[in-house]
Design an enzyme around this catalytic site. Structure first.
Site, short mmCIF file in Angstrom:
data_model
loop_
_atom_site.label_atom_id
_atom_site.label_comp_id
_atom_site.label_asym_id
_atom_site.label_seq_id
_atom_site.Cartn_x
_atom_site.Cartn_y
_atom_site.Cartn_z
N ALA A 86 -20.57 7.96 -30.86
CA ALA A 86 -20.14 8.94 -31.86
C ALA A 86 -21.35 9.28 -32.72
O ALA A 86 -22.06 8.37 -33.18
CB ALA A 86 -19.03 8.35 -32.72
N THR A 145 -29.77 0.48 -26.51
CA THR A 145 -29.11 0.06 -25.27
C THR A 145 -28.73 1.28 -24.42
O THR A 145 -29.00 1.32 -23.22
CB THR A 145 -27.84 -0.75 -25.64
OG1 THR A 145 -28.24 -1.84 -26.46
CG2 THR A 145 -27.11 -1.26 -24.42
N LEU A 146 -28.12 2.27 -25.06
CA LEU A 146 -27.72 3.49 -24.34
C LEU A 146 -28.93 4.17 -23.70
O LEU A 146 -28.89 4.59 -22.54
CB LEU A 146 -27.02 4.46 -25.30
CG LEU A 146 -25.61 4.05 -25.74
CD1 LEU A 146 -25.22 4.75 -27.04
CD2 LEU A 146 -24.59 4.37 -24.64
N HIS A 168 0.84 -1.20 0.00
CA HIS A 168 0.00 0.00 0.00
C HIS A 168 0.88 1.25 0.00
O HIS A 168 2.09 1.18 0.26
CB HIS A 168 -0.92 -0.01 1.22
CG HIS A 168 -2.03 -1.01 1.09
ND1 HIS A 168 -3.02 -1.14 2.03
CD2 HIS A 168 -2.32 -1.91 0.13
CE1 HIS A 168 -3.87 -2.08 1.65
NE2 HIS A 168 -3.46 -2.57 0.50
N GLU A 178 1.20 3.75 2.06
CA GLU A 178 1.87 4.08 3.33
C GLU A 178 3.14 3.24 3.50
O GLU A 178 4.18 3.74 3.94
CB GLU A 178 0.94 3.82 4.52
CG GLU A 178 -0.35 4.62 4.51
CD GLU A 178 -1.50 3.89 3.79
OE1 GLU A 178 -1.23 3.25 2.75
OE2 GLU A 178 -2.64 3.97 4.26
N ARG A 193 -6.87 -2.06 -29.41
CA ARG A 193 -5.74 -2.38 -30.30
C ARG A 193 -5.00 -1.12 -30.75
O ARG A 193 -4.02 -1.21 -31.46
CB ARG A 193 -6.22 -3.19 -31.50
CG ARG A 193 -7.32 -2.55 -32.31
CD ARG A 193 -7.95 -3.49 -33.31
NE ARG A 193 -8.96 -2.81 -34.09
CZ ARG A 193 -10.22 -2.61 -33.69
NH1 ARG A 193 -10.64 -3.10 -32.54
NH2 ARG A 193 -11.06 -1.93 -34.45
#
Ligand code: NDP
Ligand code: AOF
Ligand code: ZN
Length: 344
Positions: free
Chosen positions: A161, A291-292, A53, A55, A214
């Site tokens: 988009a 879907t959105l 961690h 710390e 990709r």
């Protein structure tokens, strides 16, 4: 307002914490600095999931000649020190064992095994504790972690988009490239940053997408395909086994990883509950419009990123409509305009 001393050192913790991006999920990003009489004598951050961690790394970084200063120092940490034995021993105990007299904390850990218990351990041992320094910034840094534990669902990023006049595909759902190739690189970076990517059946069917990263470095997201009635042909790329893929369906698919839902009624809450159970901390929803719009109408989203291309389309699939969106930022990238919203 002039930045105070605590804010200055907490800002450094945040800088350090961000260096863990892409390596620590599903753990939060955390940074720590150790300060003696205004001088930073140690710095550290959580570098890799399952490893030390912030710390621990911070205290380990103190030079031998400065170690005698530790019992006169203040430790700054962007997240409450842990109090539980996870993959590493409790950081609150380490702070106490090192004799550090003061701890300044950015925000409280929401994770049930820690929440408030780290602070209680420190205070019980006589450490002076101050909390809430740059609290909003510290929480925002780990918005996925806080949403996952607080709302018991993955953090949801919507992305699409659209043409300059608001279509996401051409007439009859024919797929078109809308965004500039430079934006596509950024989109692949986004794919590398979320645990999963999700599309609906018509997109998986009609676009035959790869849904991988990709064009950027880093990890591949889990692919999630909502295909309730098994319409996507098995010859399509989402079946190519190139990366983990899960199908959301109403009928069991013996040869595929799948999530069974009992119909369209409250489909998304069921799905997100199952993804939470599988420790999927975030999902990038790429489409399509149907879907959105379901995520939007159910109020199950946290961010939306809308890419507007330079050219119009004569007609086509109409882009989703956001409700309750707050515009946070815009970006001009080559010929595209990008709009960043958060759910208000
Ligand atoms: N420009 C862009 O950014 C993008 C454009 N696109 C374009 O969008 C078009 C496809 O979009 P669209 O026609 O809206 O379809 P979608 O891709 O959104 O798929 C819709 C189907 O997914 C299943 N589904 C998804 N969510 C739910 C839900 N909450 N409840 C029930 N069923 C659900 C249903 O199919 P079933 O019942 O059969 O399972 C539904 O008919 C394509 O032309 C594609 O090219 C797609 C993505 C991004
Ligand atoms: N057309 C369009 C997008 N479309 C999205 O990308 C998916 C294709 O992914 P892949 O096969 O991995 O390239 C497609 O199914 C849809 O979800 N995205 C964008 O950033 N800009 C674009 O113009
Ligand atoms: Zn810890």
């Amino acid at each position: 307002m002039e930045q105070g001393r605590d804010e200055f050192f907490m800002a450094r913790c945040l800088q350090l914490a961000r260096l863990g991006a892409g390596h620590v999920a599903p753990n939060p990003m955390v940074g720590a600095v150790l300060v003696c009489e205004g001088r930073i004598i140690g710095e550290g951050y959580h570098r890799h999931y399952g490893q030390g961690h912030a710390e621990v790394n911070c205290i380990a970084s103190v030079r031998t000649e400065d170690r005698h200063l530790i019992p006169r120092s203040t430790i700054y940490v962007s997240l409450e020190p842990c109090a539980h034995h996870g993959k590493t021993p409790p950081c609150a105990d380490l702070i106490v064992a090192e004799g550090i007299p003061e701890c300044v904390i950015g925000c409280i850990d929401i994770f049930a095994k820690v929440a408030g218990k780290g602070i209680a351990r420190l205070e019980a041992a006589g450490v002076r504790v101050k909390t809430g320094v740059l609290e909003a910034e510290c929480k925002a840094l780990n918005s996925r972690f806080f949403t996952f534990h607080g709302l018991q669902r993955p953090y949801v990023v919507l992305k699409w988009a659209q043409s300059s006049n608001g279509f996401i595909a051409a007439e009859g759902g024919r797929p078109v490239r809308i965004s500039h190739p430079v934006t596509d690189r950024l989109v692949h970076k986004w794919r590398s940053e979320e645990a999963a990517i999700l599309v609906g059946a018509k997109t998986a069917q009609g676009d035959n997408p790869r849904l991988n990263n990709r064009l950027w470095s880093g990890r591949q997201p889990l692919r999630i395909i909502i295909d309730l009635n098994d319409k996507v042909p098995a010859s399509h790329q989402v079946y190519d086994k190139s990366q983990p893929t899960v199908f959301v369906t109403t009928k069991a698919k013996p040869d595929q990883d799948h999530i069974l839902v009992d119909g369209v009624q409250s489909l998304l809450p069921q799905l997100l509950q199952e993804l939470h159970a599988r420790s999927v901390q975030s999902v990038l929803v790429e489409g399509g419009a149907y879907t959105l719009q379901h995520f939007i109408n159910d109020g199950l989203w946290d961010e939306a990123r809308v890419i507007t291309g330079a050219n119009p389309l004569p007609t086509g699939v109409v882009a989703p409509t956001l409700h309750g969106a707050v515009l946070e930022d815009t970006l001009l990238l080559e010929t595209d305009r990008l709009f960043f919203y958060r759910h208000g």
